[in-house]
Structures are given as C-alpha cells and as structure tokens.
Enzyme design. Structure first.
Site, PDB file in Angstrom:
ATOM      1  CG  ASP A  33      -2.070   0.972   1.105  1.00 21.30           C
ATOM      2  OD1 ASP A  33      -3.225   0.533   1.089  1.00 21.30           O
ATOM      3  OD2 ASP A  33      -1.801   2.202   1.017  1.00 21.30           O
ATOM      4  CB  ALA A  82      -3.981  -0.652  -4.755  1.00 24.58           C
ATOM      5  CB  SER A  85     -11.715   4.495  -3.931  1.00 24.32           C
ATOM      6  OG  SER A  85     -11.639   5.259  -2.737  1.00 24.32           O
ATOM      7  CB  THR A 125     -16.860  -0.222  -8.757  1.00 31.48           C
ATOM      8  OG1 THR A 125     -18.054   0.546  -8.640  1.00 31.48           O
ATOM      9  CG2 THR A 125     -16.068   0.356  -9.914  1.00 31.48           C
ATOM     10  CG  ASP A 126     -22.341  -0.698  -8.502  1.00 27.82           C
ATOM     11  OD1 ASP A 126     -21.453   0.149  -8.284  1.00 27.82           O
ATOM     12  OD2 ASP A 126     -23.449  -0.690  -7.918  1.00 27.82           O
ATOM     13  CD  GLU A 127     -19.270   4.411  -8.585  1.00 22.89           C
ATOM     14  OE1 GLU A 127     -18.880   5.393  -9.240  1.00 22.89           O
ATOM     15  OE2 GLU A 127     -19.276   4.371  -7.352  1.00 22.89           O
ATOM     16  CE1 TYR A 150     -13.061   4.222  -8.234  1.00 25.83           C
ATOM     17  CE2 TYR A 150     -15.438   4.315  -8.546  1.00 25.83           C
ATOM     18  CZ  TYR A 150     -14.313   3.673  -8.046  1.00 25.83           C
ATOM     19  OH  TYR A 150     -14.455   2.493  -7.354  1.00 25.83           O
ATOM     20  CB  SER A 153      -9.703   4.983 -13.907  1.00 22.34           C
ATOM     21  OG  SER A 153     -10.324   4.915 -12.633  1.00 22.34           O
ATOM     22  CE  LYS A 154     -11.966  -0.217  -9.461  1.00 24.38           C
ATOM     23  NZ  LYS A 154     -10.853  -0.785  -8.636  1.00 24.38           N
ATOM     24  CG  ASN A 179     -22.366   3.054  -3.537  1.00 25.13           C
ATOM     25  OD1 ASN A 179     -22.662   2.719  -4.674  1.00 25.13           O
ATOM     26  ND2 ASN A 179     -21.924   4.255  -3.241  1.00 25.13           N
ATOM     27  CG  LEU A 190     -24.041   9.614   1.462  1.00 24.57           C
ATOM     28  CD1 LEU A 190     -24.313  11.066   1.099  1.00 24.57           C
ATOM     29  CD2 LEU A 190     -25.143   8.725   0.885  1.00 24.57           C
TER      30      LEU A 190
END
Ligand code: NAD
Ligand code: TYD
Length: 336
Positions: A33, A82, A85, A125-127, A150, A153-154, A179, A190
């Site tokens: 990290d 990593a 995020s 991620t689901d994004e 973001y 990039s994922k 999330n 959030l």
C-alpha cells in the site's frame, strides 16, 4: 499460500485483511500500500505482529518494486484493492486515477504473467455499468458505460484484466460490487461524511435533489464474497456483488439524523455532482447460484453498528479530518 493484497490499508482492503487473518492461518498476506491520504495503518491494528502478515509501503505503479516483491516472496495470488476510489476527487483531477487504477493494474498484471501466478482477483465496482433509470438491474452482461473519470479508470482496468485472461491465459476473476458501508470508511464518502458532520454540527451537503439511488452492502458481506470468488470463482469470469438494498441518498441522511437524534434542518441541498449517476442496482444472482454466496447483514442493524463504530472511534476520524482532508473539504464544499 502467499497472497499479495494491494491497497490493504484502505477501507475495504483493511477490513478484508482483518477478516481473513482472524479466521485463517493457512495464508500469508503481503499488503502493498502506498499510504495515500486514504491509507491508514491504524486500520490494521488487529493484525499487527501476526506471523503471517507483512506490510510493504509502496506504489503499485512501481514496476521494479512489484517485480522484487513477486520474486522475493514467491507471490502466487494477487487481490488488487489498490485504487483511487472517490468520484468527487476524480472530477477535481483525473490523472492520478488513470495512473493508479489503469497503469498500476497493468504493472500487477505484467508481473503476474511473468511469475505464472495462480489467481488474480480484480476488485471492481458496479459503477462500470453506468447509470440506470428507475427500473432494471446491472447484470454481468450489462454493457460497460462509464460517466466519471473514476468509473472509466476502473472499467479500463477491468477490460485489461479480461484481455490478459484471453490473450495470455492469466487466471483472472473480477468482482463488481455496489456501494459499501461500515467501520473504517474514509470520511469523504457519503455515509461517514454525514455521520461525522452530524456529530460536529456541520451542514449535511446533499448533491442535487437527493433522489439518486445507491445499492448498499455492508463491507464484511462484500469481503466474504471476495474471499469466495478468490477460492472458487471461475477464471475469466465476472461476479457482481450486492445486497439488494437500494436507498435514495436523502433517505440515508435522514436515517443518520434520526439515529443521532438530530433534526432535518441540518440538511443543505447543494450543487449537483457533474455527471452524477442517477441509480445503481445490482443483480447478484450469478454469485448466489454459482458460488452459494448471500449477504448476511441486515441493513438497519449494520447501519446501527456503523454509526456506533464512528461514535466509539472519534480519535480515528478526528485525526483524519484535521489533516489533508481539510484542504479537500474546502475545495469540494467551500469553507462552511
Ligand atoms: P480506499 O480509498 O479507502 O483505499 C484505497 C487504498 O489503496 C488506500 O489504502 C491507498 O493508500 C491505496 N492506494 C492508492 N493508490 C495506491 C497505489 N498507487 N499503490 C498502492 N496503494 C495505493 O478505497 P476502498 O473504498 O477501500 O476501495 C477499495 C477497492 O474497492 C477499490 O479498488 C475500489 O474501486 C473498489 N470498490 C469500492 C467500493 C466502495 O463502496 N468503497 C465499491 C466497489 C468497489
Ligand atoms: P459516494 O459515497 O461518493 O459514492 P459513489 O459516488 O461512488 O456512489 O456517494 C454516494 C452518493 O451520495 C452519490 O449519489 C453522491 C451522494 N453524495 C452527496 O449527496 N453528498 C456528499 O457530500 C457525498 C460525498 C455524496
């Protein structure tokens, strides 16, 4: 079993390492990290000093270091948490997102190929699926459509991971989770942001109309799914992870206020996030039917645990919000 876990000092990675090492002693975890603003070794107190755990401070984009680690520690498994995020930070400046999330993943994949590793798990991620209207769910075959630096990039990293599987036969798996919430989440996201602002008597900034929907999962349920996909996921596959708990942002904020005995006049509607995805919702049928996973934490109870954790761990977040976070907060929300 030597596993390289990257990003293990962040929110999900540290919960993962603490969870795995509390249950198993047949694994050795090397935690690489960089300790960016989001990395915090305090998160790993439960595993400090364990014989089967080692922390290495370094950057996943550093080819030489990554090569050295694979060779010296005979790495055969990789779990890549990593990343940069946070969507809002990616809107303020995208470069570090592509550097870490794309180039960094490439460095790990190339090393994995050179050293013939046995499994590479990419935590995604689901994004990457973009935004939903008021109905429908993301499945593993929903087309990739990204709207923020973001998420793009994922998604780029996911496509690269799949290319390494198809081209070189690298045994990869990808998890795409919704999330997360739970202890140790950095206060820019959030739920912790709203808890901490409520405790500090600060306004609660809701973007837009507050009706955007996110599908919430407790971090331990996510990590149990990652563990299962790591052990049993089929090479080349993608597994969605979600607990089917859709909530509007305003509902989350009201729940926090209510739990902390504060009134709704602390809420302030602010300018919307540019490109703000309207709704995320995950279909996790595949991991449930193929691997037998299911979420075990009930939302209200796990939110209570989370709020109580932030109440009991003020030192943890007070140290964070007194540092670099102050500058970020000022740029993002103004000096209020
Ligand atoms: P986080 O920001 O809390 O932690 C990220 C960690 O990665 C930090 O410890 C940081 O120091 C480290 N890191 C960043 N750049 C690095 C680099 N170049 N080299 C080495 N380490 C570096 O993030 P998180 O919320 O724990 O997310 C972990 C992963 O899960 C990410 O890949 C994220 O995309 C994914 N994810 C997060 C969520 C969520 O709700 N938080 C949901 C789905 C997927
Ligand atoms: P966030 O925790 O940043 O996660 P993501 O953008 O990756 O889903 O935000 C969750 C939702 O909350 C999102 O719709 C944006 C909204 N939000 C606010 O309304 N105000 C805030 O101050 C933050 C940080 C987020």
């Amino acid at each position: 079993m030597n596993i390289l876990v990257t990003g293990g000092a962040g929110f999900i990675g540290s919960n993962f390492i603490n969870h795995i090492l509390s249950e198993r002693d047949d694994v050795f975890i090397f935690n690489l990290d960089k300790l960016t603003y989001a990395g915090n070794l305090e998160n790993l107190k439960p595993v400090e000093g364990k014989k089967n755990y080692q922390f290495i401070r370094g950057d996943i984009t550093n080819n030489e270091l990554v090569d050295y680690i694979f060779k010296k520690y005979s790495i055969k498994y990789v779990i890549n948490f990593a990343a940069e995020s946070h969507v809002d930070r990616s809107i303020l400046g995208s470069e570090i997102f592509y550097r870490t999330n794309v180039i960094g993943t490439n460095v790990l994949l190339e090393a994995s190929r050179r050293y013939n590793i046995e499994k590479f798990l990419q935590v995604s991620t689901d994004e990457v699926y973009g935004s939903l209207g008021s109905t429908g769910l993301f499945t593993e075959t929903t087309p990739i459509t990204t709207n923020s630096p973001y998420s793009s990039s994922k998604a780029a990293a996911d496509l690269m991971v799949q290319a390494f599987h198809h081209t070189y036969g690298l045994p990869t798996v990808i998890t795409r989770c919704s999330n997360n919430y739970g202890p140790l989440q950095f206060p820019e996201k959030l739920i912790p942001l709203m808890i901490i602002n409520t405790l500090n008597g600060k306004r609660l900034p809701i973007y837009g109309d507050g009706l955007n929907v996110r599908d919430w999962i407790y971090v331990i349920d996510h990590n149990k799914a990652v563990e299962l996909v790591f052990e049993k996921g089929r090479a080349g596959e993608v597994y969605n992870i979600g607990a089917s708990r859709e909530m509007k942002n305003i509902e989350i904020v009201k729940l926090i206020l209510n739990k902390l005995g504060k009134t709704e006049d602390m809420i302030e509607y602010v300018k919307d996030r540019p490109g703000h995805d309207r709704r995320y919702a995950i279909d996790s049928t595949k991991i449930q039917t193929e691997l037998g996973w299911k979420p075990t934490f009930e939302f209200e109870q796990a939110m209570d645990n989370t709020i109580e954790w932030y109440l009991a761990n003020k030192d943890w977040w007070q140290r964070i919000i007194s540092g670099e976070y102050q500058n970020y907060y000022e740029v993002q929300y103004g000096n209020r």
